[in-house]
Each structure stands twice: as C-alpha cells, then as structure tokens.
Write an enzyme that holds these catalytic residues in place. Structure first.
Site, PDB file in Angstrom:
ATOM      1  N   LYS A 133     -49.406 -79.550  52.969  1.00  0.00           N
ATOM      2  CA  LYS A 133     -49.866 -78.599  54.217  1.00  0.00           C
ATOM      3  C   LYS A 133     -50.477 -79.342  55.239  1.00  0.00           C
ATOM      4  O   LYS A 133     -50.129 -78.970  56.417  1.00  0.00           O
ATOM      5  CB  LYS A 133     -50.751 -77.596  53.494  1.00  0.00           C
ATOM      6  CG  LYS A 133     -51.492 -76.475  54.503  1.00  0.00           C
ATOM      7  CD  LYS A 133     -50.224 -75.811  55.049  1.00  0.00           C
ATOM      8  CE  LYS A 133     -50.635 -74.674  56.023  1.00  0.00           C
ATOM      9  NZ  LYS A 133     -49.768 -73.819  56.842  1.00  0.00           N
ATOM     10  N   LYS A 142     -59.369 -76.396  62.064  1.00  0.00           N
ATOM     11  CA  LYS A 142     -59.880 -76.613  60.799  1.00  0.00           C
ATOM     12  C   LYS A 142     -58.844 -77.525  60.221  1.00  0.00           C
ATOM     13  O   LYS A 142     -59.246 -78.577  59.711  1.00  0.00           O
ATOM     14  CB  LYS A 142     -60.153 -75.565  60.045  1.00  0.00           C
ATOM     15  CG  LYS A 142     -60.507 -75.900  58.583  1.00  0.00           C
ATOM     16  CD  LYS A 142     -60.326 -74.492  57.578  1.00  0.00           C
ATOM     17  CE  LYS A 142     -58.670 -74.101  57.513  1.00  0.00           C
ATOM     18  NZ  LYS A 142     -58.329 -73.172  56.531  1.00  0.00           N
TER      19      LYS A 142
HETATM   20  P1  NAD Z   1     -58.844 -64.743  57.977  1.00  0.00           P
HETATM   21  O1  NAD Z   1     -60.040 -65.101  58.804  1.00  0.00           O
HETATM   22  O2  NAD Z   1     -58.046 -63.439  58.951  1.00  0.00           O
HETATM   23  O3  NAD Z   1     -59.025 -64.073  56.685  1.00  0.00           O
HETATM   24  C1  NAD Z   1     -60.140 -64.594  55.882  1.00  0.00           C
HETATM   25  C2  NAD Z   1     -60.729 -63.499  54.845  1.00  0.00           C
HETATM   26  O4  NAD Z   1     -61.643 -64.088  54.046  1.00  0.00           O
HETATM   27  C3  NAD Z   1     -61.675 -62.467  56.058  1.00  0.00           C
HETATM   28  O5  NAD Z   1     -61.123 -61.316  55.497  1.00  0.00           O
HETATM   29  C4  NAD Z   1     -63.060 -62.774  55.542  1.00  0.00           C
HETATM   30  O6  NAD Z   1     -63.785 -61.381  55.298  1.00  0.00           O
HETATM   31  C5  NAD Z   1     -62.553 -63.175  53.725  1.00  0.00           C
HETATM   32  N1  NAD Z   1     -63.683 -64.076  53.189  1.00  0.00           N
HETATM   33  C6  NAD Z   1     -64.305 -64.955  53.670  1.00  0.00           C
HETATM   34  N2  NAD Z   1     -65.205 -65.578  52.833  1.00  0.00           N
HETATM   35  C7  NAD Z   1     -65.315 -64.534  51.584  1.00  0.00           C
HETATM   36  C8  NAD Z   1     -65.978 -64.393  50.364  1.00  0.00           C
HETATM   37  N3  NAD Z   1     -66.709 -65.490  49.956  1.00  0.00           N
HETATM   38  N4  NAD Z   1     -65.373 -63.594  49.486  1.00  0.00           N
HETATM   39  C9  NAD Z   1     -64.355 -62.931  49.961  1.00  0.00           C
HETATM   40  N5  NAD Z   1     -63.908 -62.759  50.996  1.00  0.00           N
HETATM   41  C10 NAD Z   1     -64.351 -63.765  51.913  1.00  0.00           C
HETATM   42  O7  NAD Z   1     -57.946 -65.957  57.852  1.00  0.00           O
HETATM   43  P2  NAD Z   1     -56.323 -65.937  57.628  1.00  0.00           P
HETATM   44  O8  NAD Z   1     -55.725 -66.033  58.967  1.00  0.00           O
HETATM   45  O9  NAD Z   1     -56.097 -64.831  56.734  1.00  0.00           O
HETATM   46  O10 NAD Z   1     -56.082 -67.289  56.903  1.00  0.00           O
HETATM   47  C11 NAD Z   1     -56.562 -67.383  55.506  1.00  0.00           C
HETATM   48  C12 NAD Z   1     -56.319 -68.839  54.872  1.00  0.00           C
HETATM   49  O11 NAD Z   1     -54.675 -69.137  55.035  1.00  0.00           O
HETATM   50  C13 NAD Z   1     -56.943 -69.805  55.632  1.00  0.00           C
HETATM   51  O12 NAD Z   1     -57.440 -70.971  54.771  1.00  0.00           O
HETATM   52  C14 NAD Z   1     -55.643 -70.435  56.622  1.00  0.00           C
HETATM   53  O13 NAD Z   1     -56.248 -71.772  57.041  1.00  0.00           O
HETATM   54  C15 NAD Z   1     -54.520 -70.189  55.703  1.00  0.00           C
HETATM   55  N6  NAD Z   1     -53.291 -69.710  56.520  1.00  0.00           N
HETATM   56  C16 NAD Z   1     -53.153 -68.793  57.604  1.00  0.00           C
HETATM   57  C17 NAD Z   1     -52.050 -68.656  58.134  1.00  0.00           C
HETATM   58  C18 NAD Z   1     -51.820 -67.765  59.302  1.00  0.00           C
HETATM   59  O14 NAD Z   1     -50.857 -67.594  60.040  1.00  0.00           O
HETATM   60  N7  NAD Z   1     -52.805 -66.738  59.334  1.00  0.00           N
HETATM   61  C19 NAD Z   1     -50.988 -69.359  57.707  1.00  0.00           C
HETATM   62  C20 NAD Z   1     -51.058 -70.257  56.665  1.00  0.00           C
HETATM   63  C21 NAD Z   1     -52.326 -70.671  56.199  1.00  0.00           C
END
Ligand code: NAD
Length: 285
Positions: A164, A233
């Site tokens: 990734k 990140k």
């Molecule tokens: P986001 O910030 O929209 O969502 C993260 C969620 O995690 C939030 O709702 C937050 O409240 C929750 N959270 C944080 N700490 C927590 C805890 N201790 N317990 C429970 N919930 C908790 O992020 P996202 O865009 O959904 O991305 C999530 C992951 O997926 C990241 O690692 C990101 O790098 C990866 N990712 C994102 C995408 C994308 O297009 N958005 C694509 C591939 C990978």
C-alpha cells in the site's frame, strides 16, 4: 457475524456495502454521530467497543495510535479464533507488533489496506492487499469478496502495508508530476481539457490522469473522500520505511517533500486532489 470499527469515509462505505450484501454488521466509532448514522443505515450499534466485536472484525482507523488504542480494549474481549481485518493504512513495523499482540490472545490480525476510496468500497470493487496468515484470510474471504474486486495475499504480516505504501507513494508522485506537466502544457497554450484525452490515449497516462483529473479536478468537485492529511500520513510512512531500509528516493522523495511544503496551499482537511490542481495553478513551496 461481522463488525466494522471506525465509521469515517471508508468504514461507513464498507458498512453500507455489507448491509447491501445481506449482512447485519455491528459498527463502532468514537464519534456518537457516526454511530447514529450507522444505526440509521441498518447496523447493530452496541453499548461500547468491546460489545461491538465479531468473529470477523474490520478496522478502518486513521493511524497507528488509533489502532493501538482499539486493540488494547478489543483483544481481551475477542474470542480465540477471531480474525481482525485491518483496512487502515499503517506502518509495516507497527502492524507486525499488532499481529504478535493478537496472536498471544489466539486472535489473527491481518494487515489488509485497500485502494479504491469510498466509491470503491460502496461498489465492492476495492483492491485489498493482505499481509499475514493465509488460513485466517481464507476464513474471512466469504465476507471480503463482497467488498473487493481484487483480493491479493502479498505475504507475511506487514507485506500488505508495504504494498500500500509503495502504491500511495506513486499516487502522491503522479499527482505532483501530472500537475506540473499540465502546467507546462497550459503555459504553452494547450489547456488540461485538451491535453488529458491525448495523455489518456498515449503513454503518459496514469490513474491520476485517467481518474483523478477527469472525475474530481476538471469538474471541480473535489469530493473523493480522501483527505490531503491522510495522503501526507501515507507519504510520511513511505519515507520512514525508506529511511529504515536505507533506500534513497531521489524523485519520489522530492515529490513527497512537495506534499509537506504545500501544506499552506493545500491544508490537511482538503481533498487530496487539490495538490495537483494547486501545482497547475502555480503554487510554490
Ligand atoms: P476518516 O478520518 O474519515 O475516518 C476515521 C474514523 O475513525 C473517524 O470516524 C474517527 O472518529 C474514527 N476513530 C478514530 N479513532 C478511533 C478509535 N480509537 N475508536 C473508534 N473509532 C475511531 O478516515 P477514512 O478516510 O475513512 O480512512 C480510514 C483509513 O483508511 C485510513 O487509515 C486511511 O489512510 C485509509 N484509506 C482511506 C481511503 C480514502 O479514500 N478515504 C482509501 C484507502 C485507505
């Protein structure tokens, strides 16, 4: 039973996809508003994190520290034999530690980062790159096949994250180079709208010219659901891995630096596609 912990842009799309494929998932997020939205979407919302877990539990969390915090509470509550599928993008070193911690409790932890964004999650067309025990992956596959078009077992724990980070270092670099090349074209009198069909029918194309520019940048929607902060990140994790392994990154390292230097023009909350648009517009470090 399946559960999703972390209901942000990705986790909520995964949860809804599971519901659409006939499951009744449990969901949990620190944010009560996200829990309420998941309940309204048809998920089961329990009283706390420990009661929200299942035989197959997916994580979709922002960073290493969030996963460490969730595991501390979740591991004692999970039944031996349970499988955690962690779709978050994290450090390969951290996930190896998480897998060891889980194994000590009889739980399998697989690093399973994804590509495809919220739209790919909603459509069940994500690519998922998995590191860890193949037998545990097999147990989770009946669930994962609803979420992915490409489910790839890369190797031992951490290998999914390595794949990734390599992918996202390239995407981050392509956003820089596409913005810069399109700026050259525009300065010479050929607009991006005229150049993109040429590039996409020729050898200069990438997913950034084929998808990001036509879908989010040219129409100005910037609603991909992936923030510049999360891409920073990922780029930071890739650079840390390169330092750890003493691998020089001359070109991608320069592109990565631009992501840091353009923080004022493209803040962390902004859609990540703004970086390419800002370079086209002449943003300077
Ligand atoms: P986001 O910030 O929209 O969502 C993260 C969620 O995690 C939030 O709702 C937050 O409240 C929750 N959270 C944080 N700490 C927590 C805890 N201790 N317990 C429970 N919930 C908790 O992020 P996202 O865009 O959904 O991305 C999530 C992951 O997926 C990241 O690692 C990101 O790098 C990866 N990712 C994102 C995408 C994308 O297009 N958005 C694509 C591939 C990978």
């Amino acid at each position: 039973m399946v559960a999703v912990i972390g209901l942000g842009n990705m986790g909520m799309a995964v949860l809804k996809r599971l519901i659409a494929s006939g499951h009744l998932p449990r969901g949990w997020d620190l944010d009560p508003a996200k829990r309420e939205a998941a309940r309204q979407a048809g998920a089961e919302i329990a009283a706390d994190l420990a009661a929200s877990l299942a035989e197959i539990t997916l994580f979709s969390l922002p960073h290493d520290a969030a996963v460490a915090a969730v595991l501390q509470e979740a591991l004692p509550a999970l039944q031996p034999g349970a499988v955690i599928i962690d779709t978050s993008t994290l450090s390969p070193r951290a996930v190896r530690g998480f897998a060891e911690q889980a194994a000590a409790q009889g739980v399998s932890y697989l690093d399973a980062p994804v590509s495809g964004g919220p739209a790919g999650a909603a459509a069940g067309s994500m690519a998922m790159m998995v590191g860890g025990d193949a037998a545990a992956l097999e147990r989770a596959t009946p669930i994962l096949q609803h979420l992915t078009a490409r489910l790839l077992h890369i190797g031992p724990s951490g290998a999914g994250q390595v794949a990734k980070l390599v992918n996202n270092l390239l995407v981050a670099s392509h956003l820089v180079t596409a913005g810069e090349a399109l700026r050259l074209g525009a300065a010479a009198g050929v607009a991006p709208e005229a150049l993109l069909p040429v590039l996409n029918g020729a050898s200069g194309r990438s997913a950034v010219t084929e998808v990001n520019w036509p879908r989010w940048i040219i129409p100005g929607t910037f609603d991909s659901g992936f923030s510049a902060g999360l891409m920073r990140k990922d780029v930071g994790l890739a650079l840390a891995l390169a330092r750890e392994l003493d691998v020089p990154l001359e070109a991608t390292g320069r592109a990565a630096l631009l992501w840091q230097e353009l923080r004022e023009a493209v803040p962390d909350e902004a859609d990540f596609n703004h970086l390419s648009a800002a370079i086209l517009a002449g943003a300077k470090p």
